[in-house]
Design a protein around this motif. Structure first.
Motif, PDB file in Angstrom:
ATOM      1  N   GLU A 188       0.862  -1.181   0.000  1.00 29.17           N
ATOM      2  CA  GLU A 188       0.000   0.000   0.000  1.00 29.17           C
ATOM      3  C   GLU A 188       0.895   1.227   0.000  1.00 29.17           C
ATOM      4  O   GLU A 188       2.109   1.123   0.227  1.00 29.17           O
ATOM      5  CB  GLU A 188      -0.898   0.027   1.240  1.00 29.17           C
ATOM      6  CG  GLU A 188      -1.871  -1.124   1.350  1.00 29.17           C
ATOM      7  CD  GLU A 188      -2.692  -1.022   2.627  1.00 29.17           C
ATOM      8  OE1 GLU A 188      -3.932  -1.011   2.517  1.00 29.17           O
ATOM      9  OE2 GLU A 188      -2.089  -0.958   3.718  1.00 29.17           O
ATOM     10  N   LEU A 189       0.320   2.387  -0.242  1.00 27.36           N
ATOM     11  CA  LEU A 189       1.094   3.619  -0.203  1.00 27.36           C
ATOM     12  C   LEU A 189       1.656   3.832   1.188  1.00 27.36           C
ATOM     13  O   LEU A 189       0.931   3.818   2.186  1.00 27.36           O
ATOM     14  CB  LEU A 189       0.226   4.811  -0.613  1.00 27.36           C
ATOM     15  CG  LEU A 189      -0.323   4.781  -2.046  1.00 27.36           C
ATOM     16  CD1 LEU A 189      -1.195   6.011  -2.305  1.00 27.36           C
ATOM     17  CD2 LEU A 189       0.800   4.703  -3.081  1.00 27.36           C
ATOM     18  N   PHE A 190       2.972   4.025   1.279  1.00 29.99           N
ATOM     19  CA  PHE A 190       3.703   4.194   2.540  1.00 29.99           C
ATOM     20  C   PHE A 190       3.338   3.091   3.521  1.00 29.99           C
ATOM     21  O   PHE A 190       3.002   3.333   4.674  1.00 29.99           O
ATOM     22  CB  PHE A 190       3.440   5.577   3.129  1.00 29.99           C
ATOM     23  CG  PHE A 190       4.626   6.115   3.909  1.00 29.99           C
ATOM     24  CD1 PHE A 190       5.916   5.986   3.428  1.00 29.99           C
ATOM     25  CD2 PHE A 190       4.454   6.753   5.127  1.00 29.99           C
ATOM     26  CE1 PHE A 190       7.009   6.474   4.134  1.00 29.99           C
ATOM     27  CE2 PHE A 190       5.534   7.249   5.843  1.00 29.99           C
ATOM     28  CZ  PHE A 190       6.807   7.097   5.337  1.00 29.99           C
ATOM     29  N   LEU A 201      -2.611   9.645   1.550  1.00 29.86           N
ATOM     30  CA  LEU A 201      -1.896   9.612   0.282  1.00 29.86           C
ATOM     31  C   LEU A 201      -2.809   9.160  -0.854  1.00 29.86           C
ATOM     32  O   LEU A 201      -2.726   9.683  -1.977  1.00 29.86           O
ATOM     33  CB  LEU A 201      -0.674   8.701   0.387  1.00 29.86           C
ATOM     34  CG  LEU A 201       0.436   9.205   1.318  1.00 29.86           C
ATOM     35  CD1 LEU A 201       1.497   8.135   1.523  1.00 29.86           C
ATOM     36  CD2 LEU A 201       1.077  10.479   0.765  1.00 29.86           C
ATOM     37  N   GLU A 202      -3.688   8.210  -0.583  1.00 33.25           N
ATOM     38  CA  GLU A 202      -4.634   7.758  -1.607  1.00 33.25           C
ATOM     39  C   GLU A 202      -5.548   8.903  -2.041  1.00 33.25           C
ATOM     40  O   GLU A 202      -5.822   9.076  -3.237  1.00 33.25           O
ATOM     41  CB  GLU A 202      -5.451   6.584  -1.065  1.00 33.25           C
ATOM     42  CG  GLU A 202      -4.663   5.295  -0.917  1.00 33.25           C
ATOM     43  CD  GLU A 202      -5.463   4.197  -0.223  1.00 33.25           C
ATOM     44  OE1 GLU A 202      -5.029   3.037  -0.282  1.00 33.25           O
ATOM     45  OE2 GLU A 202      -6.525   4.516   0.386  1.00 33.25           O
ATOM     46  N   VAL A 203      -6.013   9.690  -1.066  1.00 34.60           N
ATOM     47  CA  VAL A 203      -6.884  10.836  -1.382  1.00 34.60           C
ATOM     48  C   VAL A 203      -6.128  11.851  -2.237  1.00 34.60           C
ATOM     49  O   VAL A 203      -6.653  12.365  -3.238  1.00 34.60           O
ATOM     50  CB  VAL A 203      -7.400  11.493  -0.085  1.00 34.60           C
ATOM     51  CG1 VAL A 203      -8.056  12.836  -0.390  1.00 34.60           C
ATOM     52  CG2 VAL A 203      -8.391  10.572   0.620  1.00 34.60           C
ATOM     53  N   THR A 206      -5.701  10.729  -5.818  1.00 35.94           N
ATOM     54  CA  THR A 206      -6.963  10.836  -6.561  1.00 35.94           C
ATOM     55  C   THR A 206      -7.258  12.285  -6.921  1.00 35.94           C
ATOM     56  O   THR A 206      -7.617  12.594  -8.067  1.00 35.94           O
ATOM     57  CB  THR A 206      -8.125  10.251  -5.730  1.00 35.94           C
ATOM     58  OG1 THR A 206      -7.846   8.881  -5.432  1.00 35.94           O
ATOM     59  CG2 THR A 206      -9.429  10.340  -6.494  1.00 35.94           C
ATOM     60  N   GLU A 207      -7.112  13.185  -5.947  1.00 32.48           N
ATOM     61  CA  GLU A 207      -7.390  14.603  -6.192  1.00 32.48           C
ATOM     62  C   GLU A 207      -6.479  15.170  -7.275  1.00 32.48           C
ATOM     63  O   GLU A 207      -6.912  16.001  -8.092  1.00 32.48           O
ATOM     64  CB  GLU A 207      -7.209  15.397  -4.900  1.00 32.48           C
ATOM     65  CG  GLU A 207      -8.289  15.128  -3.864  1.00 32.48           C
ATOM     66  CD  GLU A 207      -8.044  15.889  -2.571  1.00 32.48           C
ATOM     67  OE1 GLU A 207      -8.954  15.899  -1.710  1.00 32.48           O
ATOM     68  OE2 GLU A 207      -6.949  16.476  -2.401  1.00 32.48           O
ATOM     69  N   LYS A 208      -5.245  14.759  -7.291  1.00 33.47           N
ATOM     70  CA  LYS A 208      -4.278  15.293  -8.250  1.00 33.47           C
ATOM     71  C   LYS A 208      -4.243  14.499  -9.556  1.00 33.47           C
ATOM     72  O   LYS A 208      -3.435  14.780 -10.444  1.00 33.47           O
ATOM     73  CB  LYS A 208      -2.888  15.315  -7.612  1.00 33.47           C
ATOM     74  CG  LYS A 208      -2.800  16.244  -6.401  1.00 33.47           C
ATOM     75  CD  LYS A 208      -1.431  16.203  -5.747  1.00 33.47           C
ATOM     76  CE  LYS A 208      -1.397  17.097  -4.520  1.00 33.47           C
ATOM     77  NZ  LYS A 208      -1.678  18.520  -4.839  1.00 33.47           N
ATOM     78  N   GLN A 209      -5.116  13.492  -9.632  1.00 31.15           N
ATOM     79  CA  GLN A 209      -5.235  12.652 -10.831  1.00 31.15           C
ATOM     80  C   GLN A 209      -3.883  12.032 -11.214  1.00 31.15           C
ATOM     81  O   GLN A 209      -3.459  12.061 -12.371  1.00 31.15           O
ATOM     82  CB  GLN A 209      -5.826  13.463 -11.997  1.00 31.15           C
ATOM     83  CG  GLN A 209      -7.211  13.997 -11.706  1.00 31.15           C
ATOM     84  CD  GLN A 209      -7.804  14.775 -12.868  1.00 31.15           C
ATOM     85  OE1 GLN A 209      -7.131  15.110 -13.821  1.00 31.15           O
ATOM     86  NE2 GLN A 209      -9.092  15.058 -12.774  1.00 31.15           N
ATOM     87  N   ILE A 210      -3.239  11.471 -10.196  1.00 36.21           N
ATOM     88  CA  ILE A 210      -1.962  10.797 -10.413  1.00 36.21           C
ATOM     89  C   ILE A 210      -2.200   9.293 -10.308  1.00 36.21           C
ATOM     90  O   ILE A 210      -2.463   8.779  -9.218  1.00 36.21           O
ATOM     91  CB  ILE A 210      -0.908  11.223  -9.369  1.00 36.21           C
ATOM     92  CG1 ILE A 210      -0.657  12.734  -9.444  1.00 36.21           C
ATOM     93  CG2 ILE A 210       0.396  10.456  -9.574  1.00 36.21           C
ATOM     94  CD1 ILE A 210       0.245  13.258  -8.333  1.00 36.21           C
ATOM     95  N   PRO A 211      -2.146   8.571 -11.414  1.00 37.03           N
ATOM     96  CA  PRO A 211      -2.294   7.115 -11.325  1.00 37.03           C
ATOM     97  C   PRO A 211      -1.104   6.502 -10.597  1.00 37.03           C
ATOM     98  O   PRO A 211       0.025   6.995 -10.709  1.00 37.03           O
ATOM     99  CB  PRO A 211      -2.342   6.672 -12.790  1.00 37.03           C
ATOM    100  CG  PRO A 211      -1.685   7.767 -13.554  1.00 37.03           C
ATOM    101  CD  PRO A 211      -1.942   9.042 -12.788  1.00 37.03           C
ATOM    102  N   TYR A 212      -1.366   5.428  -9.842  1.00 36.68           N
ATOM    103  CA  TYR A 212      -0.277   4.806  -9.092  1.00 36.68           C
ATOM    104  C   TYR A 212      -0.444   3.292  -9.076  1.00 36.68           C
ATOM    105  O   TYR A 212      -1.549   2.764  -9.218  1.00 36.68           O
ATOM    106  CB  TYR A 212      -0.192   5.354  -7.668  1.00 36.68           C
ATOM    107  CG  TYR A 212      -1.396   5.092  -6.801  1.00 36.68           C
ATOM    108  CD1 TYR A 212      -1.482   3.937  -6.013  1.00 36.68           C
ATOM    109  CD2 TYR A 212      -2.454   5.998  -6.748  1.00 36.68           C
ATOM    110  CE1 TYR A 212      -2.582   3.698  -5.205  1.00 36.68           C
ATOM    111  CE2 TYR A 212      -3.557   5.765  -5.943  1.00 36.68           C
ATOM    112  CZ  TYR A 212      -3.614   4.620  -5.178  1.00 36.68           C
ATOM    113  OH  TYR A 212      -4.717   4.381  -4.382  1.00 36.68           O
ATOM    114  N   TYR A 213       0.678   2.616  -8.894  1.00 37.19           N
ATOM    115  CA  TYR A 213       0.713   1.159  -8.831  1.00 37.19           C
ATOM    116  C   TYR A 213       1.462   0.746  -7.568  1.00 37.19           C
ATOM    117  O   TYR A 213       2.582   1.203  -7.330  1.00 37.19           O
ATOM    118  CB  TYR A 213       1.413   0.566 -10.051  1.00 37.19           C
ATOM    119  CG  TYR A 213       0.778   0.954 -11.369  1.00 37.19           C
ATOM    120  CD1 TYR A 213      -0.270   0.211 -11.899  1.00 37.19           C
ATOM    121  CD2 TYR A 213       1.220   2.078 -12.064  1.00 37.19           C
ATOM    122  CE1 TYR A 213      -0.865   0.574 -13.099  1.00 37.19           C
ATOM    123  CE2 TYR A 213       0.642   2.448 -13.260  1.00 37.19           C
ATOM    124  CZ  TYR A 213      -0.405   1.692 -13.780  1.00 37.19           C
ATOM    125  OH  TYR A 213      -0.997   2.063 -14.965  1.00 37.19           O
TER     126      TYR A 213
END
Length: 372
Positions: A188-190, A201-203, A206-213
């Motif tokens: 998971e993130l951090f 970090l997930e929020v 999403t708000e900044k429209q940055i896809p992540y894996y």
């Protein structure tokens, strides 16, 4: 007694100061060996690429600090260690003997461990690389794809998140739009720092429209793409990946140490598993948990306490990992994360906004004033 400290970062600096406090008598000779003449407050390197800080404000010369407290300072690189004979060999073949040794030599980016990564990624590992990254950012143009990531086995993942959000703020200020993608080997993130930091970090992603894996590793870097093991191919014009770490060359070139890529195994007391008069702190040891300046500082102090106990044949203390972390979030300020062991259990706290950012700035000023 002759006590030698190798390294002058958070672990080495605090260890040397603590030794002089604990062992005030002149018959104890304290020596610090370091290839750097300045202390760098490395948590603040995150701001250098974005013109938010100056080198002078995050560093100070070490020699006057050590001379003031009666600690001998030798500005040399260490070539190899001879634990059977209790001495170290410097790069000019000068031999320094010891009764106790504190290894606070840190670690180095192991770029070669990831196929194709070496020479492709920006970095903020030190002042020089942070300034080169600044130059790259100044040349960035509209629409260039950006990839930020944490490679498998990197022990200090927070830097990648900080850089991502600081870069987002930097580009917004300049009204430059570039697609950004983030990846990490963490589940998971951090991961491992609590539910609240992950959700925050997930929020933000999403708000900044940055896809992540998450839970991915790098197979290779090639043809301007990052190849992940989940089948994703991430094209980039700008790339910053936190690589795995390896131990310093003085460990890798020493025949009498068992290690994993230069990282030394230790007991909970921070003693080398092989040599009871050698203590290893910070990035140089294999203790699990996020590798931070705070952790290295605590370990440096504990190593000194255990050396004194060892001198008096008293039981040694074990290291208890804690998290006190400031993560910069760009325009949103910063996030403060605390997971601290106590008699009542683990004290946890997560808060974000401008206050944690101001706290980090204040702590930097206090720290540099305290030691310089």
């Amino acid at each position: 007694m002759r006590i030698v400290v190798i390294g002058s970062g958070f672990g080495g600096l605090n260890a040397a100061v603590e030794i002089r406090k604990k062992l005030k008598h002149s018959q104890h000779e304290i020596t610090v060996i370091s290839d750097k003449e300045e202390f760098i407050f490395r948590p603040s390197l995150i701001w250098l690429p974005f013109h938010k800080h100056s080198i002078k404000k995050l560093s100070f010369p070490l020699r006057p600090t050590f001379e003031k407290i009666g600690v001998r300072f030798i500005e040399k690189s260490v070539k190899s260690l001879m634990p059977k004979q209790n001495y170290v060999i410097c790069n000019d073949d000068v031999i320094i003997e010891y009764d106790y040794l504190i290894l606070a030599s840190g670690a180095s980016p192991d770029w070669a461990r990831i196929k194709g990564l070496e020479g492709k990624s920006a970095s903020i590992y030190d002042v020089s690389s942070a300034l080169k990254t600044r130059e790259k950012l100044e040349e960035m143009e509209e629409g260039e794809p950006i990839v930020i990531g944490v490679a498998q086995e990197n022990p200090n993942q927070g830097i990648a998140y900080e850089f991502l959000f600081e870069l987002d703020a930097y580009l917004n200020e300049r009204r430059i739009k570039c697609p950004m993608t983030f990846f990490t080997y963490e589940k998971e993130l951090f991961n491992g720092n609590g539910k609240e930091p992950t959700e925050k970090l997930e929020v933000l992603m999403t708000e900044k429209q940055i896809p992540y894996y998450c839970n991915v590793s790098i197979e290779q870097i090639d043809d301007g793409k990052v190849y992940l093991n989940n089948g994703e191919r991430l094209p980039y014009s700008f790339l910053l990946v936190l690589p795995p770490y390896k131990g310093k060359e003085c460990i890798l070139s020493s025949k009498d140490f068992e290690h994993e890529n230069g990282i030394l195994p230790v007991h909970e007391t921070l003693q080398s598993v092989q040599w009871e008069n050698i203590y290893v702190v910070g990035d140089a040891n294999n203790i699990k948990g996020t590798k931070t300046g705070r952790a290295a500082e605590l370990q440096g102090v504990l190593a000194v306490e255990n050396i004194v106990k060892q001198m008096h044949n008293e039981p040694l203390q074990s290291f208890q990992h804690e998290t006190l972390y400031f993560m910069e979030l760009g325009k949103e300020g910063a996030m403060f994360i605390m997971n601290k062991p106590s008699k009542q259990g683990t004290l946890t706290c997560t808060t974000s906004g401008m206050m944690p950012h101001m706290m980090k700035r204040a702590f930097e000023s206090y720290y540099l004033l305290k030691f310089s």
